[in-house]
Design a protein around this motif. Structure first.
Motif, PDB file in Angstrom:
ATOM      1  N   LYS A 173      49.657 -67.114 -16.836  1.00 36.18           N
ATOM      2  CA  LYS A 173      48.540 -66.255 -16.423  1.00 36.18           C
ATOM      3  C   LYS A 173      47.188 -66.822 -16.850  1.00 36.18           C
ATOM      4  O   LYS A 173      46.190 -66.677 -16.129  1.00 36.18           O
ATOM      5  N   THR A 174      47.144 -67.437 -18.015  1.00 32.61           N
ATOM      6  CA  THR A 174      45.888 -68.048 -18.452  1.00 32.61           C
ATOM      7  C   THR A 174      45.525 -69.239 -17.571  1.00 32.61           C
ATOM      8  O   THR A 174      44.354 -69.435 -17.220  1.00 32.61           O
ATOM      9  N   PHE A 175      46.517 -70.020 -17.182  1.00 32.59           N
ATOM     10  CA  PHE A 175      46.291 -71.178 -16.316  1.00 32.59           C
ATOM     11  C   PHE A 175      45.722 -70.741 -14.971  1.00 32.59           C
ATOM     12  O   PHE A 175      44.806 -71.372 -14.430  1.00 32.59           O
ATOM     13  N   VAL A 176      46.226 -69.650 -14.434  1.00 34.78           N
ATOM     14  CA  VAL A 176      45.813 -69.175 -13.106  1.00 34.78           C
ATOM     15  C   VAL A 176      44.329 -68.793 -13.077  1.00 34.78           C
ATOM     16  O   VAL A 176      43.700 -68.832 -12.016  1.00 34.78           O
ATOM     17  N   LEU A 177      43.752 -68.476 -14.221  1.00 30.22           N
ATOM     18  CA  LEU A 177      42.349 -68.081 -14.268  1.00 30.22           C
ATOM     19  C   LEU A 177      41.416 -69.181 -13.773  1.00 30.22           C
ATOM     20  O   LEU A 177      40.294 -68.910 -13.350  1.00 30.22           O
ATOM     21  N   PHE A 178      41.874 -70.436 -13.816  1.00 25.93           N
ATOM     22  CA  PHE A 178      41.020 -71.561 -13.430  1.00 25.93           C
ATOM     23  C   PHE A 178      41.022 -71.814 -11.926  1.00 25.93           C
ATOM     24  O   PHE A 178      40.413 -72.776 -11.466  1.00 25.93           O
ATOM     25  N   GLY A 179      41.677 -70.954 -11.160  1.00 27.35           N
ATOM     26  CA  GLY A 179      41.729 -71.147  -9.716  1.00 27.35           C
ATOM     27  C   GLY A 179      40.607 -70.503  -8.944  1.00 27.35           C
ATOM     28  O   GLY A 179      40.296 -70.919  -7.836  1.00 27.35           O
TER      29      GLY A 179
END
Length: 430
Positions: A173-179
């Motif tokens: 979920k934290t990774f997805v924030l960079f999209g």
């Protein structure tokens, strides 16, 4: 005869005082016309906050790689493998998030170390592969066209084998924030970032003027500096205002409240604001511009691209310089892979397909000379924005994908022809 000369003089002095790059002005004019035409054709849907928001996040991954492609082309090379390298970096990060970290290393879902470790693995993979490409080109003297053409085939299929041909997800979920969609700054933080950006523009203009005065170079009149500063600040604040006018759908807000076990208050609303991915692009643009204009490495890159033989005779290690340029290109491919994968919220086998052509086209449309020695970071980013706007506008109008590619190809050829004619007229190297 004296009257016509007097009438023409103010116009020349105005352009000279402003120091306007006519090529950049032409690109901005073409972009404005493009947006207005599509807005009319789509009955006002093209320039809505929602579409501008989507355009911004769709442009980021190509624009980030285009900044690195400027350095590659300036040094008289080419990189045809950036799309495939993005796919490999994406596969590495997908495997790390879905298989390695949760299963092999026992990190639970949502563990705070998953996102940074996955990102570090993708950035490291891109940098190492890019440096290897540079070593083959710089030290083994294999033409960049051949090395990167081979890389296009190799790394695209390495990515397939790494993922076993599967779509990898769900992502952290934290990774997805960079999209972009899931990761935005909201109203207040967006205005804060916009304010800092305005201060940065004012500081850069003041610093450039102070440097020219210190070295006894001619400077622009204060009114010209004030006009440029006003345009820059106005553009930044206008962009932030548009993004802050795009409201989060009420259904999504109700769902988020429901997942937290709460009830959304009556009349409650939020806005998306500035996407984190766009903020990343801004940071990359500033860093690459500083690298190009203010560092020894940047001076060496443009010196080697302008005249490789003279650069070697002056003591520049052009072979190691090539390794550094391609390593930087690989790092930026890894960074773009973070953005592209996070925006899609999974790793797919076709991620980055044809990105190598879009990246090269963005750099060339932005004024980077294929003969080397000439190019700008802001031009490449503007080129990426123009390309994405063109494709998005055609998609909204209902143009088929094959014809979209035909139009983009024609625009690329036309842009190169215009650039050649411009350099012939101004006496610049083409």
């Amino acid at each position: 005869m004296s009257e016509p000369v007097q009438a023409a003089a103010p116009r020349r002095s105005l352009w000279q005082a402003l120091g306007v790059d006519s090529r950049l002005l032409g690109m901005i004019g073409a972009f404005v016309v493009l947006c207005l035409v599509f807005d009319v054709i789509t009955d006002g849907r093209f320039l809505t906050p929602r579409n501008i928001f989507n355009l911004s996040i769709q442009t980021v991954s190509v624009a980030i790689m285009a900044t690195g492609m400027v350095f590659v082309i300036v040094t008289r090379h080419i990189d045809l493998s950036v799309g495939a390298l993005l796919a490999t970096c994406s596969a590495v990060m997908g495997v790390m998030q879905v298989w390695v970290l949760p299963q092999s290393m026992g990190l639970g879902i949502g563990h705070p170390a998953i996102a940074p470790l996955a990102m570090a693995s993708g950035l490291l993979a891109g940098t190492v592969i890019g440096a290897f490409n540079g070593w083959l080109i710089g030290y083994q003297r294999i033409p960049a066209f051949i090395v990167t053409l081979g890389g296009l085939l190799i790394w695209r299929n390495v990515a397939w084998y790494l993922s076993d041909g599967q779509t990898l997800g769900p992502l952290d979920k934290t990774f997805v924030l960079f999209g972009g969609i899931e990761g935005t700054l909201g109203d207040t933080l967006s205005w804060a970032v916009g304010g800092l950006a305005c201060l940065g523009v004012l500081w850069a203009i003041w610093r450039a003027r102070a440097d020219r005065i210190r070295h006894d170079f001619p400077v622009k009149p204060l009114w010209a500096e004030a006009l440029i500063a006003t345009l820059g600040v106005g553009t930044i604040l206008g962009f932030v205002a548009i993004l802050n006018s795009y409201a989060v759908p009420a259904a999504r807000l109700r769902r988020e409240f429901r997942l937290r076990g709460e009830t959304m208050p009556e009349g409650y609303s939020e806005v998306f604001g500035l996407p984190i991915s766009v903020l990343m692009l801004i940071v990359v643009a500033v860093a690459m511009t500083i690298l190009a204009r203010r560092t020894r490495l940047g001076r060496y890159i443009f010196a080697a691209g302008g005249n490789p033989d003279a650069a070697e005779l002056s003591g520049i290690n052009t072979r190691m310089l090539t390794v550094k340029v391609f390593a930087l290109m690989g790092f930026l491919c890894g960074l773009s892979a973070i953005v592209a994968q996070a925006r899609l919220q999974n790793h797919t086998n076709d991620i980055g397909t044809l990105d190598e052509l879009r990246v090269i086209a963005a750099a060339v449309i932005g004024g980077t000379a294929l003969s080397g020695g000439v190019g700008t970071i802001y031009g490449a980013i503007l080129g990426a924005v123009i390309m994405q706007s063109l494709q998005s506008g055609m998609a909204m109008v209902g143009v088929d994908a094959p014809f979209q590619n035909i139009v983009v190809g024609l625009v690329l050829v036309l842009a190169v022809w215009i650039d050649i004619q411009y350099r012939k007229r101004t006496g610049e190297k083409s």
